[in-house]
Each structure stands twice: as C-alpha cells, then as structure tokens.
Design a protein around this motif. Sequence first.
Motif, PDB file in Angstrom:
ATOM      1  N   SER A 361      -1.816  -4.552   4.032  1.00 38.26           N
ATOM      2  CA  SER A 361      -1.996  -3.486   3.040  1.00 38.26           C
ATOM      3  C   SER A 361      -3.355  -3.581   2.357  1.00 38.26           C
ATOM      4  O   SER A 361      -4.030  -2.575   2.138  1.00 38.26           O
ATOM      5  N   ALA A 362      -3.751  -4.808   2.006  1.00 33.68           N
ATOM      6  CA  ALA A 362      -5.042  -4.990   1.350  1.00 33.68           C
ATOM      7  C   ALA A 362      -6.194  -4.603   2.274  1.00 33.68           C
ATOM      8  O   ALA A 362      -7.171  -3.974   1.849  1.00 33.68           O
ATOM      9  N   LEU A 363      -6.082  -4.976   3.560  1.00 34.53           N
ATOM     10  CA  LEU A 363      -7.107  -4.573   4.525  1.00 34.53           C
ATOM     11  C   LEU A 363      -7.213  -3.060   4.620  1.00 34.53           C
ATOM     12  O   LEU A 363      -8.306  -2.496   4.688  1.00 34.53           O
ATOM     13  N   THR A 364      -6.058  -2.407   4.602  1.00 36.17           N
ATOM     14  CA  THR A 364      -6.056  -0.946   4.695  1.00 36.17           C
ATOM     15  C   THR A 364      -6.751  -0.321   3.498  1.00 36.17           C
ATOM     16  O   THR A 364      -7.505   0.653   3.638  1.00 36.17           O
ATOM     17  N   SER A 365      -6.500  -0.860   2.307  1.00 37.05           N
ATOM     18  CA  SER A 365      -7.145  -0.340   1.097  1.00 37.05           C
ATOM     19  C   SER A 365      -8.655  -0.396   1.223  1.00 37.05           C
ATOM     20  O   SER A 365      -9.366   0.522   0.801  1.00 37.05           O
ATOM     21  N   ALA A 366      -9.160  -1.492   1.805  1.00 38.72           N
ATOM     22  CA  ALA A 366     -10.600  -1.646   1.942  1.00 38.72           C
ATOM     23  C   ALA A 366     -11.162  -0.800   3.084  1.00 38.72           C
ATOM     24  O   ALA A 366     -12.210  -0.161   2.944  1.00 38.72           O
ATOM     25  N   VAL A 367     -10.459  -0.767   4.214  1.00 38.61           N
ATOM     26  CA  VAL A 367     -10.983  -0.117   5.414  1.00 38.61           C
ATOM     27  C   VAL A 367     -10.907   1.398   5.317  1.00 38.61           C
ATOM     28  O   VAL A 367     -11.795   2.106   5.802  1.00 38.61           O
ATOM     29  N   TRP A 368      -9.860   1.934   4.687  1.00 36.68           N
ATOM     30  CA  TRP A 368      -9.705   3.385   4.642  1.00 36.68           C
ATOM     31  C   TRP A 368     -10.914   4.057   3.993  1.00 36.68           C
ATOM     32  O   TRP A 368     -11.441   5.053   4.507  1.00 36.68           O
ATOM     33  N   GLY A 369     -11.335   3.529   2.848  1.00 34.49           N
ATOM     34  CA  GLY A 369     -12.469   4.138   2.151  1.00 34.49           C
ATOM     35  C   GLY A 369     -13.760   4.059   2.940  1.00 34.49           C
ATOM     36  O   GLY A 369     -14.606   4.949   2.860  1.00 34.49           O
ATOM     37  N   ALA A 370     -13.921   3.000   3.742  1.00 31.77           N
ATOM     38  CA  ALA A 370     -15.178   2.804   4.459  1.00 31.77           C
ATOM     39  C   ALA A 370     -15.199   3.467   5.830  1.00 31.77           C
ATOM     40  O   ALA A 370     -16.239   3.961   6.274  1.00 31.77           O
ATOM     41  N   ALA A 371     -14.040   3.476   6.516  1.00 30.05           N
ATOM     42  CA  ALA A 371     -14.058   3.927   7.918  1.00 30.05           C
ATOM     43  C   ALA A 371     -12.924   4.862   8.283  1.00 30.05           C
ATOM     44  O   ALA A 371     -12.817   5.268   9.445  1.00 30.05           O
ATOM     45  N   GLY A 372     -12.059   5.230   7.351  1.00 30.89           N
ATOM     46  CA  GLY A 372     -11.011   6.199   7.612  1.00 30.89           C
ATOM     47  C   GLY A 372     -10.007   5.734   8.658  1.00 30.89           C
ATOM     48  O   GLY A 372      -9.823   4.541   8.909  1.00 30.89           O
ATOM     49  N   TRP A 373      -9.362   6.721   9.296  1.00 34.76           N
ATOM     50  CA  TRP A 373      -8.293   6.427  10.244  1.00 34.76           C
ATOM     51  C   TRP A 373      -8.793   5.633  11.456  1.00 34.76           C
ATOM     52  O   TRP A 373      -8.097   4.748  11.957  1.00 34.76           O
ATOM     53  N   GLY A 374      -9.994   5.914  11.906  1.00 41.05           N
ATOM     54  CA  GLY A 374     -10.542   5.177  13.039  1.00 41.05           C
ATOM     55  C   GLY A 374     -10.660   3.693  12.744  1.00 41.05           C
ATOM     56  O   GLY A 374     -10.301   2.846  13.574  1.00 41.05           O
ATOM     57  N   GLY A 375     -11.152   3.362  11.561  1.00 44.06           N
ATOM     58  CA  GLY A 375     -11.259   1.956  11.166  1.00 44.06           C
ATOM     59  C   GLY A 375      -9.899   1.295  11.044  1.00 44.06           C
ATOM     60  O   GLY A 375      -9.719   0.136  11.430  1.00 44.06           O
ATOM     61  N   VAL A 376      -8.933   2.038  10.513  1.00 37.11           N
ATOM     62  CA  VAL A 376      -7.570   1.512  10.394  1.00 37.11           C
ATOM     63  C   VAL A 376      -7.014   1.169  11.775  1.00 37.11           C
ATOM     64  O   VAL A 376      -6.381   0.123  11.977  1.00 37.11           O
ATOM     65  N   CYS A 377      -7.237   2.030  12.743  1.00 32.42           N
ATOM     66  CA  CYS A 377      -6.726   1.790  14.098  1.00 32.42           C
ATOM     67  C   CYS A 377      -7.395   0.588  14.751  1.00 32.42           C
ATOM     68  O   CYS A 377      -6.754  -0.155  15.510  1.00 32.42           O
ATOM     69  N   VAL A 378      -8.676   0.371  14.480  1.00 34.35           N
ATOM     70  CA  VAL A 378      -9.351  -0.818  14.999  1.00 34.35           C
ATOM     71  C   VAL A 378      -8.715  -2.081  14.423  1.00 34.35           C
ATOM     72  O   VAL A 378      -8.447  -3.058  15.149  1.00 34.35           O
ATOM     73  N   VAL A 379      -8.453  -2.074  13.121  1.00 32.62           N
ATOM     74  CA  VAL A 379      -7.810  -3.228  12.489  1.00 32.62           C
ATOM     75  C   VAL A 379      -6.423  -3.454  13.081  1.00 32.62           C
ATOM     76  O   VAL A 379      -6.038  -4.580  13.412  1.00 32.62           O
ATOM     77  N   GLY A 380      -5.639  -2.389  13.223  1.00 33.57           N
ATOM     78  CA  GLY A 380      -4.295  -2.517  13.775  1.00 33.57           C
ATOM     79  C   GLY A 380      -4.304  -3.045  15.193  1.00 33.57           C
ATOM     80  O   GLY A 380      -3.489  -3.907  15.560  1.00 33.57           O
ATOM     81  N   ALA A 381      -5.225  -2.536  16.016  1.00 30.71           N
ATOM     82  CA  ALA A 381      -5.313  -2.994  17.406  1.00 30.71           C
ATOM     83  C   ALA A 381      -5.719  -4.462  17.470  1.00 30.71           C
ATOM     84  O   ALA A 381      -5.221  -5.216  18.321  1.00 30.71           O
ATOM     85  N   ALA A 382      -6.610  -4.881  16.577  1.00 31.15           N
ATOM     86  CA  ALA A 382      -7.012  -6.293  16.539  1.00 31.15           C
ATOM     87  C   ALA A 382      -5.813  -7.186  16.197  1.00 31.15           C
ATOM     88  O   ALA A 382      -5.645  -8.268  16.780  1.00 31.15           O
ATOM     89  N   LEU A 383      -4.986  -6.737  15.276  1.00 27.01           N
ATOM     90  CA  LEU A 383      -3.794  -7.512  14.922  1.00 27.01           C
ATOM     91  C   LEU A 383      -2.808  -7.550  16.088  1.00 27.01           C
ATOM     92  O   LEU A 383      -2.187  -8.593  16.358  1.00 27.01           O
ATOM     93  N   GLY A 384      -2.642  -6.424  16.794  1.00 29.34           N
ATOM     94  CA  GLY A 384      -1.781  -6.407  17.972  1.00 29.34           C
ATOM     95  C   GLY A 384      -2.288  -7.355  19.051  1.00 29.34           C
ATOM     96  O   GLY A 384      -1.497  -8.081  19.687  1.00 29.34           O
TER      97      GLY A 384
END
Length: 422
Positions: A361-384
């Motif tokens: 959740s904290a990563l999402t708070s930071a990434v959303w403002g900087a990179a939007g949905w695309g950045g969120v998906c990169v973070v999620g894929a890295a975790l997967g």
Amino acid sequence: MVSQEEGQRGLGRGTLLLMSVATGLSVAGNYFAQPLLDVIGRDLHLGAATAALVVTVAQVGYGLGLLLLVPLGDLLERRRLAVSLCAATAVFLTVTASAPNGTMLLVGTALTGLFSVAAQVVVPYAASLAPPAERGRTVGTVMTGLLLGILLARTAAGLLADLGGWRTVYWVNAGLMLLMALLLRLRLPALPHTGAGLRYPALIRSTLALFVQEPVLRWRAALGALSFAAFSVLWTAMAFLMSGPSYGWSESAIGLLGLVGAAGSLSASAAGRLADRGLAHRVTGLGGFLLLGSWALLAAGGAGGAWSLVALLAGVVVLDAAVQAVHISNQNLVYAVRPEARNRLNSAYMTSYFVGGAVGSALTSAVWGAAGWGGVCVVGAALGAAVAAVWTAERLRARGGRSGAQSAAPEGASSADRIASR
C-alpha cells in the motif's frame, strides 16, 4: 452451545459457517476505505497520498495485532479471546465512523486494525477443531470467509456510501461485530490454551524465535508477504484508476469490483483440498506464476474502454485466485509444523503477511503520483516475479537435500506428514 467434545470430533456446518462469517466481518473494516478514498479525502480535506495512508495504517495496526495479540491464543482460553477481540473491534469501528478529521480517522482505523485480528484467532481455532485429514479443507473454508470479507468490503462500502455517506458502512459493521461476539460466545466450544505456563513476554519472544527455529515458516512468510504486497498494490490503486479519467466510475460502481475479486477468492477451498492431498508445494508454484502473469492483463486494463475493462476484470480474477492459492498452501504447511504452537505460528506468518500488505500500500501511494497505473503495474509484476523466484529457490533447496526429510516425503503424503517427518 457446542461442547468441547463435539468440537474435537469435527466442526458442524453451522459452526464452520459462523466462523467463516466472523472472520470476514472482522477483517472487512480494514478495507472499507479503499473504494472510498476519493470521497473520504474530499469530506475530511485530505490529499490523495494522505487518504491512501488510511489503508496503510489499517494494515500496520493489523500487523501489530497479529504480533502482539494473536499469540495469546496459546496462553488464554480461545473462545473468550475471540469474543473479546470482536467486541473491541466494534468499539473502534464507532471511533472511525464518527471521526471529525483525518487524525481521528487514522487513530480509529489503526485501533480497529489492531483488534480485528479476531479473524486470525478463529482460523487456527478451526484448524485445531478439524480432523487432520480435513484440516486443509476446513482452513480453506474459513479463509474463504476472510477473503470474501476483504473483497466484498469494497462492494458494501460503495453501496452504503451512496445510500448514507462513507460513515454508514462503519456503523453497520460495528453492529454486526457485536452480533458476532454474541454468537461466537454461544456457539463455539471452549478450548484450553497450549502455552504451557508461558508468561506474556516469553510468549512473544517464543513467537519471534519461531523464525529462527523453523525454516518452513521463513520460506512461507516470505512468499506470503510478497504475494499480499502485490494484492495490496492492486486494490489500493484500483480506486484511483476507476475514479479517474480512464473510467470515471462512482464509489458504488468501484465497490462492485469486489464481486469480481470474490470469484478468484473461491479458489481458496480448492487450494485447501489440494493441500490435504500433499500438493501444497505445487499449488504455491502455480499461484506464483499466475500472479506474475496477471499483471500483463492488469496493465492492458489501464487505458479505459470495453476491451481494457475486460482485461482488467480478468486480471483481477487471476490475481486474487493466485494470491489465495499461495496463502492457503502456506497456511497448511505452517500449521503442520508444531500443532502445540499453532497460534504463535499463525501470528508469525500473518504478521509477515500483513507487513507485506502495508508495504504494498505504501509503495502504491508513492508510485501512483509519480508514474500512475503503468508504474503500479511494474511494481506489481516485480512482486509477482519475486514470489516465483522465492518458490523456485525453495524447491531447488529441497531437491538438493538441504530441507531434510520434508523433500523426501512422497507427493501423495499429507502436508502434516511431510513437515512432521523433517
């Protein structure tokens, strides 16, 4: 009232259903805010990053409750503990419901999260009552209730927010938690503690020591934390995506996405049955690779439009099914390590699990403002990818003979037999 002797012969359907509903309602209060972040932020004059902290604070509170309160199930009579935690959750839900500003909202949310770990007292309670051959199915059934609570909380929050404002859902949940406290007191058998006279400080130390003593716990805690971080990344960002320019959905429409996620959560019972057949490791691996693949679908869902929506919904179902497959197989293996310390094992595992969620959740708070949905998906894929990598490392270590007799047990053996033999 159900007698202890009756409970030891197995759980009746009614009692199992009650435990499942209680776990779902207990944990739901930590997730109501996710589809309502926009409307809560406007009402209390909070920015997007501060509003997203509501989810993080809930998960941090829950993580502290897992570490500090759940081990009490090995020290205190478990029915009384579960009932007390449900009642306390109801009290702090009313604090959240009546919060006049962001500070009180965060305080109420954190305390609700702290005491809502009644869910994690009830799950090992059910595992203790179930016959060993049915433990995976029983845990899967109760966990289905918990997972539906997490996901359908969003649906309930959206619908009730449209009817009476965002506070309504917290008032309703407070009343339901009081009802659960009463019903659990009437229906659950009393089970004695298994803490062998440990005092509370020693109990907490012994919980932390399990990470050193039990390699199965270490591997499974890492897998759980990474998978739930990916889950939290998705659901924390979902409200921002769906209320933004790509889709422009209302709070109630966003909440209905919980119904889509619920379809994936129904895999929990199937994962439990496979674990009872000794296939927990394979279920984990399948879940890890599905989790990684789900982010390709989710990334395609960010553009808006009919086809993007189809990809997004498919990604939600696959991701939720994958996370539940990893989680249920993890629990089945962890609970079999040391039955006399089941609450402490659950505390250690679930603390790691929800710390992962808070980090997501904290990563999402930071990434959303900087990179939007695309950045969120990169973070999620890295975790997967990390889940798949950790599972692969665990299996390679086991096949190399460094995990002891567990790796030598036949595939058809139960997970309890595998771990007991190491």
